[in-house]
Design a protein around this motif. Structure first.
Motif, PDB file in Angstrom:
ATOM      1  N   TYR A  17      34.228  41.089  34.309  1.00 28.09           N
ATOM      2  CA  TYR A  17      35.325  40.460  35.053  1.00 28.09           C
ATOM      3  C   TYR A  17      36.616  40.440  34.225  1.00 28.09           C
ATOM      4  O   TYR A  17      37.711  40.594  34.778  1.00 28.09           O
ATOM      5  CB  TYR A  17      34.940  39.040  35.475  1.00 28.09           C
ATOM      6  CG  TYR A  17      34.200  38.973  36.791  1.00 28.09           C
ATOM      7  CD1 TYR A  17      34.813  38.462  37.934  1.00 28.09           C
ATOM      8  CD2 TYR A  17      32.885  39.416  36.906  1.00 28.09           C
ATOM      9  CE1 TYR A  17      34.147  38.402  39.143  1.00 28.09           C
ATOM     10  CE2 TYR A  17      32.199  39.362  38.108  1.00 28.09           C
ATOM     11  CZ  TYR A  17      32.825  38.858  39.223  1.00 28.09           C
ATOM     12  OH  TYR A  17      32.166  38.803  40.430  1.00 28.09           O
TER      13      TYR A  17
ATOM     14  N   PHE B  43      29.482  33.027  35.134  1.00 29.42           N
ATOM     15  CA  PHE B  43      29.129  34.239  35.877  1.00 29.42           C
ATOM     16  C   PHE B  43      27.621  34.465  35.918  1.00 29.42           C
ATOM     17  O   PHE B  43      27.159  35.575  36.194  1.00 29.42           O
ATOM     18  CB  PHE B  43      29.847  35.447  35.264  1.00 29.42           C
ATOM     19  CG  PHE B  43      31.341  35.370  35.406  1.00 29.42           C
ATOM     20  CD1 PHE B  43      31.956  35.776  36.575  1.00 29.42           C
ATOM     21  CD2 PHE B  43      32.134  34.853  34.390  1.00 29.42           C
ATOM     22  CE1 PHE B  43      33.327  35.685  36.735  1.00 29.42           C
ATOM     23  CE2 PHE B  43      33.510  34.751  34.530  1.00 29.42           C
ATOM     24  CZ  PHE B  43      34.114  35.173  35.705  1.00 29.42           C
TER      25      PHE B  43
ATOM     26  N   TYR C 291      28.696  39.970  32.255  1.00 29.64           N
ATOM     27  CA  TYR C 291      29.531  39.801  33.444  1.00 29.64           C
ATOM     28  C   TYR C 291      30.878  39.163  33.105  1.00 29.64           C
ATOM     29  O   TYR C 291      31.892  39.477  33.740  1.00 29.64           O
ATOM     30  CB  TYR C 291      28.791  38.989  34.509  1.00 29.64           C
ATOM     31  CG  TYR C 291      27.954  39.860  35.405  1.00 29.64           C
ATOM     32  CD1 TYR C 291      28.534  40.917  36.114  1.00 29.64           C
ATOM     33  CD2 TYR C 291      26.578  39.668  35.544  1.00 29.64           C
ATOM     34  CE1 TYR C 291      27.774  41.737  36.928  1.00 29.64           C
ATOM     35  CE2 TYR C 291      25.810  40.497  36.351  1.00 29.64           C
ATOM     36  CZ  TYR C 291      26.418  41.525  37.041  1.00 29.64           C
ATOM     37  OH  TYR C 291      25.669  42.354  37.842  1.00 29.64           O
TER      38      TYR C 291
ATOM     39  N   GLU D 278      36.462  40.693  44.682  1.00 25.79           N
ATOM     40  CA  GLU D 278      35.057  40.788  44.296  1.00 25.79           C
ATOM     41  C   GLU D 278      34.256  41.596  45.319  1.00 25.79           C
ATOM     42  O   GLU D 278      33.540  42.543  44.974  1.00 25.79           O
ATOM     43  CB  GLU D 278      34.452  39.387  44.168  1.00 25.79           C
ATOM     44  CG  GLU D 278      34.856  38.631  42.927  1.00 25.79           C
ATOM     45  CD  GLU D 278      34.148  37.297  42.833  1.00 25.79           C
ATOM     46  OE1 GLU D 278      33.116  37.227  42.150  1.00 25.79           O
ATOM     47  OE2 GLU D 278      34.615  36.336  43.480  1.00 25.79           O
TER      48      GLU D 278
ATOM     49  N   GLN E 145      30.383  36.417  42.581  1.00 24.55           N
ATOM     50  CA  GLN E 145      29.895  35.256  41.842  1.00 24.55           C
ATOM     51  C   GLN E 145      29.488  34.267  42.913  1.00 24.55           C
ATOM     52  O   GLN E 145      30.323  33.657  43.561  1.00 24.55           O
ATOM     53  CB  GLN E 145      31.021  34.707  40.946  1.00 24.55           C
ATOM     54  CG  GLN E 145      30.576  33.821  39.791  1.00 24.55           C
ATOM     55  CD  GLN E 145      30.061  32.454  40.216  1.00 24.55           C
ATOM     56  OE1 GLN E 145      29.070  32.359  40.930  1.00 24.55           O
ATOM     57  NE2 GLN E 145      30.693  31.407  39.777  1.00 24.55           N
ATOM     58  N   SER E 146      28.180  34.104  43.116  1.00 29.01           N
ATOM     59  CA  SER E 146      27.693  33.456  44.334  1.00 29.01           C
ATOM     60  C   SER E 146      27.609  31.934  44.255  1.00 29.01           C
ATOM     61  O   SER E 146      27.142  31.302  45.194  1.00 29.01           O
ATOM     62  CB  SER E 146      26.313  34.014  44.707  1.00 29.01           C
ATOM     63  OG  SER E 146      25.360  33.741  43.695  1.00 29.01           O
TER      64      SER E 146
ATOM     65  N   GLU F  84      24.901  37.066  31.483  1.00 27.74           N
ATOM     66  CA  GLU F  84      26.146  36.402  31.862  1.00 27.74           C
ATOM     67  C   GLU F  84      27.300  36.848  30.986  1.00 27.74           C
ATOM     68  O   GLU F  84      28.421  37.063  31.472  1.00 27.74           O
ATOM     69  CB  GLU F  84      25.990  34.883  31.793  1.00 27.74           C
ATOM     70  CG  GLU F  84      27.245  34.160  32.257  1.00 27.74           C
ATOM     71  CD  GLU F  84      27.108  32.655  32.315  1.00 27.74           C
ATOM     72  OE1 GLU F  84      28.100  31.993  32.675  1.00 27.74           O
ATOM     73  OE2 GLU F  84      26.017  32.138  31.995  1.00 27.74           O
TER      74      GLU F  84
ATOM     75  N   ARG G 112      29.177  31.647  49.007  1.00 27.83           N
ATOM     76  CA  ARG G 112      30.428  31.674  48.261  1.00 27.83           C
ATOM     77  C   ARG G 112      31.628  31.523  49.188  1.00 27.83           C
ATOM     78  O   ARG G 112      32.584  30.787  48.897  1.00 27.83           O
ATOM     79  CB  ARG G 112      30.520  32.975  47.467  1.00 27.83           C
ATOM     80  CG  ARG G 112      31.876  33.235  46.817  1.00 27.83           C
ATOM     81  CD  ARG G 112      32.267  32.194  45.764  1.00 27.83           C
ATOM     82  NE  ARG G 112      33.618  32.436  45.310  1.00 27.83           N
ATOM     83  CZ  ARG G 112      33.959  33.389  44.451  1.00 27.83           C
ATOM     84  NH1 ARG G 112      33.010  34.187  43.948  1.00 27.83           N
ATOM     85  NH2 ARG G 112      35.203  33.559  44.089  1.00 27.83           N
TER      86      ARG G 112
ATOM     87  N   THR H  42      26.231  35.830  39.278  1.00 29.90           N
ATOM     88  CA  THR H  42      26.870  37.043  39.790  1.00 29.90           C
ATOM     89  C   THR H  42      25.833  38.040  40.284  1.00 29.90           C
ATOM     90  O   THR H  42      24.825  38.289  39.623  1.00 29.90           O
ATOM     91  CB  THR H  42      27.730  37.700  38.693  1.00 29.90           C
ATOM     92  OG1 THR H  42      28.691  36.754  38.218  1.00 29.90           O
ATOM     93  CG2 THR H  42      28.455  38.929  39.235  1.00 29.90           C
TER      94      THR H  42
ATOM     95  N   HIS I 271      30.779  43.147  43.603  1.00 33.35           N
ATOM     96  CA  HIS I 271      30.021  42.047  43.010  1.00 33.35           C
ATOM     97  C   HIS I 271      30.530  40.735  43.592  1.00 33.35           C
ATOM     98  O   HIS I 271      31.664  40.649  44.069  1.00 33.35           O
ATOM     99  CB  HIS I 271      30.192  42.004  41.490  1.00 33.35           C
ATOM    100  CG  HIS I 271      29.435  43.073  40.757  1.00 33.35           C
ATOM    101  ND1 HIS I 271      29.886  44.374  40.691  1.00 33.35           N
ATOM    102  CD2 HIS I 271      28.261  43.033  40.061  1.00 33.35           C
ATOM    103  CE1 HIS I 271      29.024  45.101  39.979  1.00 33.35           C
ATOM    104  NE2 HIS I 271      28.035  44.311  39.591  1.00 33.35           N
TER     105      HIS I 271
END
Length: 437
Positions: A204, A303, A200, A274, A282-283, A197, A407, A306, A280
């Motif tokens: 980002y 994240f 990520y 995204e 972020q779900s 994380e 998402r 992700t 990518h």
């Protein structure tokens, strides 16, 4: 730490919760049949509230499935369940400091690097909670601490939650969803890796660092481990709290209207960037993952969920979007088949239902600007989606598609809560570079 979080103990607690939930759900169903009325439908289900309480206490993968269930269409869930389950998204209960402090000590050996750590958590979720702290150099930070023992209990949690879903018949044709549960297991284990994380967060941050309206907190590497994640503290308010506080004036106060529309535009900017540029997503669409600054800048958090998207999926989503904008039914169906939404053996009503769903989804991008206030886009989308699912015998999409749609559905829910008016077509055209925008 006095709590027993062993897989055996968790399994016993979860089974006890599920048994109690099933008993209460049965009583509620019987009452509805005997009364032959919907008078119970407008209230939160007592059975669902019992489930929420148990999952909140357990945290972990079981609570994560509960959060996923809260996003299922109301027509599939028993009456009163959706509103109850939604509490898992934003009202999770934090653990006491006496439970958290030993975790931090185990990771760092001591607390000498901190001037102070607030004992009361500012936020709690399924895998951990966040405490505000200050480093010795004066930097204020957010300290995200993971609950112990969750990885060992993932398989057991998911197995028992799957039993509940089967018994309650939330998802007909459940066998088609085995691979979805496998994906949830993989995603949950990934979320438990705070080093992943952290990476990520850094990814980002680099991608959005030149956008002054989208803020990603910097990580503090020397205070990041697999079980503790430390980031820069941002003075901002949870988006859900901001919405609740301003609900009465958000459509009448000129300053709030301006902020409302800015936030709506930023939410679209983030999710399309995204998917179509960062490859990518972020779900996790939890509103707690977004903060709002005084100037209505958008802060992105969390994240852990992700996922990297395949180039094939991104191309298919792009083709589907462009075909929908152009109202090209042949190309829409072609893209839908590539993505697994439709198959050769589907009946004609499945294709027609999918086309209607795409008509609803693409509405915001057909004119110069679009207002989500009173648009009921989510409700109409859900209704058509249920018809489509029935026409395909509840065939499950691929996990990659499922996480993107999760998402996007969460984003739509926030847009409708805002009731924002946004130049949505310009944002999409610019990110997809349509007509050289």
């Amino acid at each position: 730490m006095s709590e027993d979080n062993s897989p055996k103990s968790r399994a016993f607690s979860l089974i006890k919760t599920l048994s109690s939930t099933a008993l209460r759900a049965g009583n509620e169903a019987l009452k509805r049949r005997l009364n032959k009325s919907d008078e119970l439908d407008s209230f939160m289900s007592d059975a669902a509230l019992r489930l929420v309480k148990g999952l909140d206490e357990l945290k972990g993968a079981a609570m994560k499935v509960g959060q996923l269930l809260s996003m299922v269409d109301e027509s599939i869930l028993p009456p009163g369940w959706k509103s109850a389950l939604s509490k898992l998204q934003s009202q999770a209960t934090a653990k006491d400091w006496s439970y958290i402090e030993p975790i931090i000590l185990k990771e760092f050996g001591n607390l000498d690097g901190f001037s102070f750590i607030e004992k009361e958590a500012v936020h709690a979720a399924s895998i951990g909670q966040v405490h505000k702290a200050q480093l010795k150099d004066g930097t204020f930070v957010a300290l995200k601490v993971q609950y112990p023992g969750l990885e060992k209990s993932v398989k057991s949690d998911l197995k028992n939650m799957k039993k509940l879903i089967n018994i309650a018949n939330f998802m007909p044709n459940m066998d088609n969803y085995d691979h979805v549960f496998d994906a949830v297991e993989m995603l949950f284990i990934q979320e438990l890796d705070f080093i992943r994380e952290k990476n990520y967060y850094d990814f980002y941050y680099e991608k959005f660092k030149n956008n002054k309206n989208i803020i990603i907190p910097k990580t503090i590497p020397e205070f990041c481990t697999k079980n503790v994640l430390t980031t820069q503290w941002i003075d901002a308010e949870c988006l859900q709290l901001w919405l609740n506080k301003n609900a009465k004036d958000i459509h009448t106060n000129p300053l709030l209207i301006e902020k409302r529309d800015k936030l709506g535009a930023l939410l679209l900017e983030v999710v399309f960037t995204e998917i179509f540029q960062l490859n990518h997503i972020q779900s996790d669409p939890n509103p707690g993952n977004f903060l709002v600054t005084e100037n209505a800048d958008l802060v992105l958090l969390d994240f852990g969920a992700t996922q990297e998207l395949s180039s094939e999926l991104i191309q298919n989503y792009s083709d589907l979007t462009l075909s929908a904008i152009q109202k090209n039914k042949f190309e829409i169906v072609k893209a839908a088949k590539k993505m697994g939404f439709l198959s050769r053996g589907d009946q004609p009503e499945a294709k027609e239902s999918f086309l209607r769903a795409m008509d609803i989804a693409i509405e915001p991008f057909l004119n110069e600007k679009y207002s989500w206030k009173d648009a009921n886009q989510l409700k109409r989308t859900h209704a058509e989606s249920v018809d489509f699912m029935r026409s395909t015998k509840f065939r499950a999409p691929s996990p990659e598609v499922l996480f993107i749609n999760r998402r996007l559905a969460g984003n739509l829910l926030i847009m409708e809560s805002l009731g924002a008016t946004v130049f949505a077509r310009e944002i999409l055209n610019r990110i997809l570079n349509i007509n050289g925008a």
